[in-house]
Design a protein around this motif. Structure first.
Motif, PDB file in Angstrom:
ATOM      1  N   ALA A  26       0.738  -1.119   0.062  1.00 40.00           N
ATOM      2  CA  ALA A  26       0.051  -0.121   0.164  1.00 40.00           C
ATOM      3  C   ALA A  26       0.926   1.267  -0.002  1.00 40.00           C
ATOM      4  O   ALA A  26       0.623   2.152  -0.703  1.00 40.00           O
ATOM      5  CB  ALA A  26      -0.873  -0.073   1.223  1.00 40.00           C
ATOM      6  N   THR A  27       1.878   1.315   0.940  1.00 42.17           N
ATOM      7  CA  THR A  27       2.976   2.492   0.847  1.00 42.17           C
ATOM      8  C   THR A  27       3.520   2.739  -0.449  1.00 42.17           C
ATOM      9  O   THR A  27       3.458   4.003  -1.153  1.00 42.17           O
ATOM     10  CB  THR A  27       3.650   2.384   1.836  1.00 42.17           C
ATOM     11  OG1 THR A  27       2.983   2.102   2.973  1.00 42.17           O
ATOM     12  CG2 THR A  27       4.384   3.666   2.409  1.00 42.17           C
TER      13      THR A  27
ATOM     14  N   SER B 123       1.137   3.993  -3.013  1.00 38.12           N
ATOM     15  CA  SER B 123       0.810   5.349  -2.997  1.00 38.12           C
ATOM     16  C   SER B 123       1.839   6.295  -3.275  1.00 38.12           C
ATOM     17  O   SER B 123       1.501   7.342  -3.871  1.00 38.12           O
ATOM     18  CB  SER B 123       0.408   5.458  -1.400  1.00 38.12           C
ATOM     19  OG  SER B 123      -0.642   4.868  -0.775  1.00 38.12           O
ATOM     20  N   LEU B 124       3.139   5.981  -3.029  1.00 35.42           N
ATOM     21  CA  LEU B 124       4.221   6.668  -3.515  1.00 35.42           C
ATOM     22  C   LEU B 124       4.412   6.955  -5.081  1.00 35.42           C
ATOM     23  O   LEU B 124       4.608   7.876  -5.443  1.00 35.42           O
ATOM     24  CB  LEU B 124       5.548   6.128  -2.713  1.00 35.42           C
ATOM     25  CG  LEU B 124       6.786   7.061  -2.712  1.00 35.42           C
ATOM     26  CD1 LEU B 124       6.144   8.282  -1.839  1.00 35.42           C
ATOM     27  CD2 LEU B 124       7.673   6.287  -1.736  1.00 35.42           C
TER      28      LEU B 124
ATOM     29  N   ARG C 163      -8.262   9.672  -4.170  1.00 32.01           N
ATOM     30  CA  ARG C 163      -7.243   8.748  -4.260  1.00 32.01           C
ATOM     31  C   ARG C 163      -6.007   9.491  -3.905  1.00 32.01           C
ATOM     32  O   ARG C 163      -5.306   8.862  -3.215  1.00 32.01           O
ATOM     33  CB  ARG C 163      -6.954   8.019  -5.909  1.00 32.01           C
ATOM     34  CG  ARG C 163      -6.657   6.812  -5.766  1.00 32.01           C
ATOM     35  CD  ARG C 163      -6.472   6.095  -7.128  1.00 32.01           C
ATOM     36  NE  ARG C 163      -5.329   5.316  -7.275  1.00 32.01           N
ATOM     37  CZ  ARG C 163      -5.202   4.849  -8.579  1.00 32.01           C
ATOM     38  NH1 ARG C 163      -5.809   5.081  -9.532  1.00 32.01           N
ATOM     39  NH2 ARG C 163      -3.827   3.906  -8.536  1.00 32.01           N
TER      40      ARG C 163
ATOM     41  N   LYS D 151      -5.814   9.689  -0.149  1.00 37.86           N
ATOM     42  CA  LYS D 151      -5.667   8.339   0.321  1.00 37.86           C
ATOM     43  C   LYS D 151      -4.130   8.024   0.348  1.00 37.86           C
ATOM     44  O   LYS D 151      -3.609   7.375   1.132  1.00 37.86           O
ATOM     45  CB  LYS D 151      -6.361   7.724  -0.430  1.00 37.86           C
ATOM     46  CG  LYS D 151      -6.670   6.214   0.362  1.00 37.86           C
ATOM     47  CD  LYS D 151      -7.693   5.309  -0.551  1.00 37.86           C
ATOM     48  CE  LYS D 151      -7.190   3.914  -0.195  1.00 37.86           C
ATOM     49  NZ  LYS D 151      -7.449   3.072  -1.406  1.00 37.86           N
ATOM     50  N   ALA D 152      -3.515   8.432  -0.861  1.00 38.03           N
ATOM     51  CA  ALA D 152      -2.156   8.075  -1.067  1.00 38.03           C
ATOM     52  C   ALA D 152      -1.271   8.898  -0.018  1.00 38.03           C
ATOM     53  O   ALA D 152      -0.400   8.235   0.643  1.00 38.03           O
ATOM     54  CB  ALA D 152      -1.883   8.486  -2.430  1.00 38.03           C
ATOM     55  N   MET D 153      -1.585  10.059   0.103  1.00 36.63           N
ATOM     56  CA  MET D 153      -0.895  11.120   1.134  1.00 36.63           C
ATOM     57  C   MET D 153      -0.804  10.200   2.501  1.00 36.63           C
ATOM     58  O   MET D 153      -0.344  10.245   3.469  1.00 36.63           O
ATOM     59  CB  MET D 153      -1.181  12.249   1.038  1.00 36.63           C
ATOM     60  CG  MET D 153      -0.839  13.333  -0.096  1.00 36.63           C
ATOM     61  SD  MET D 153      -0.760  15.126   0.146  1.00 36.63           S
ATOM     62  CE  MET D 153      -2.500  15.055  -0.414  1.00 36.63           C
TER      63      MET D 153
ATOM     64  N   ALA E 162      -1.517   7.170   3.446  1.00 39.84           N
ATOM     65  CA  ALA E 162      -0.717   6.242   3.710  1.00 39.84           C
ATOM     66  C   ALA E 162       0.770   6.308   3.998  1.00 39.84           C
ATOM     67  O   ALA E 162       1.287   5.822   4.434  1.00 39.84           O
ATOM     68  CB  ALA E 162      -0.978   5.273   2.257  1.00 39.84           C
ATOM     69  N   ILE E 163       1.329   7.348   3.045  1.00 40.65           N
ATOM     70  CA  ILE E 163       2.596   7.695   3.427  1.00 40.65           C
ATOM     71  C   ILE E 163       2.709   8.282   4.595  1.00 40.65           C
ATOM     72  O   ILE E 163       3.844   7.889   5.338  1.00 40.65           O
ATOM     73  CB  ILE E 163       3.146   8.897   1.956  1.00 40.65           C
ATOM     74  CG1 ILE E 163       3.231   8.032   0.953  1.00 40.65           C
ATOM     75  CG2 ILE E 163       4.441   9.438   2.694  1.00 40.65           C
ATOM     76  CD1 ILE E 163       3.355   8.741  -0.178  1.00 40.65           C
TER      77      ILE E 163
ATOM     78  N   ALA F  34       3.019   5.613   7.196  1.00 38.60           N
ATOM     79  CA  ALA F  34       4.317   4.995   7.388  1.00 38.60           C
ATOM     80  C   ALA F  34       5.159   5.816   8.085  1.00 38.60           C
ATOM     81  O   ALA F  34       6.096   5.222   8.867  1.00 38.60           O
ATOM     82  CB  ALA F  34       4.823   4.702   5.666  1.00 38.60           C
TER      83      ALA F  34
END
Lengths: 174, 81
Positions: free
Chosen positions: A77-78, A81-82, B55, B58-60, B62-63, B66
């Motif tokens: 997922a990470t 996303s990146l 989207r 959502k991606a931001m 997820a980062i 992490a």
């Protein structure tokens, strides 16, 4: 919508191909600076290797195993996303569409191998039962791998069903 | 790790996505377990940071998740209109 056709940028003629090559070359420093800064701000020590390919860029993020696991994330997922944000940044920079692949320690290859093994099982199952099989939802990139792998087998066809995060490949006997 | 900077992370990514980077503002509200990041962009750029079906945001997130896991905290990104 058919992943097989939409996910592959297909240059119509030589001029488009030349334009794509030019954009790919221009994208290298943009992608490098974006990734290095983001990863730096994430506190990850990483070396970014970028290779120009026919349809875009392949970027290897070289780091320790522990940091690699963090960058990949749950089911990738990470990393996905990146990768998605990198693509959006290129669009914002006016460099348009191309394929961007981010990889950490060969994760993409291992995942593709696992998917191909799964496809073999599914092909057998659909042929034996004569009934459709629904894969778990996965990213466009992974659905593409499944579509492509199934076309190597006669007598079956695939479609993607569901929207958004539920989008998944269905294999039909035909 | 102390070199994780969530506010700057959100700011950098947002600025790279929008047409009007000068209008990007991020504030960080640090709680004990959760860090809330509030993102403001120019009205015309809202779509750029949200993305189709959310989207991009959502991606931001997820980062951010992490990055914040290194701080043993949760991060929550909100876009203010």
């Amino acid at each position: 919508m058919n992943d097989k056709q939409t996910s592959e940028p297909s240059p119509d003629n030589a001029a488009d191909a030349a334009d794509l090559q030019e954009r790919i070359t221009e994208a290298v420093p943009v992608v490098r600076s974006f990734l290095e800064t983001v990863l730096g701000l994430m506190g990850v020590e990483v070396e970014v290797d970028i290779d120009e390919e026919e349809n875009g860029l392949h970027c290897d993020l070289n780091t320790s195993d522990e940091e690699g696991g963090l960058l990949i994330g749950r089911h990738g997922a990470t990393l996905d996303s990146l990768q998605y944000l990198t693509l959006r940044v290129l669009q914002a920079e006016g460099l348009g569409r191309m394929r961007i692949t981010l990889d950490v320690g060969g994760y993409r290859g291992r995942r593709e191998k696992a998917l191909r093994d799964k496809v073999k099982d599914v092909v057998r199952r659909v042929k034996d039962s004569g009934r459709p099989y629904h894969f778990d939802p996965m990213s466009a990139m992974e659905r593409r791998v499944v579509h492509m792998a199934i076309t190597e087998h006669d007598g079956l066809r695939t479609e993607s069903e569901g929207e958004g995060r539920r989008r998944h490949v269905v294999v039909f006997p035909s | 790790m102390s070199n994780v900077t969530l506010r700057e992370l959100v700011e950098f990514i947002s600025k790279a996505l929008v047409d009007q980077p000068d209008d990007v503002e991020v504030s960080e509200i640090a709680g004990e377990q959760t860090i809330v990041l509030e993102l403001r962009v120019a009205k015309e750029d809202l779509g750029k940071v949200i993305g189709k079906q959310g989207r991009t945001v959502k991606a931001m997130r997820a980062i951010l998740n992490a990055a914040s896991s290194k701080l043993k905290k949760r991060a929550d990104l909100e876009i203010l209109e």
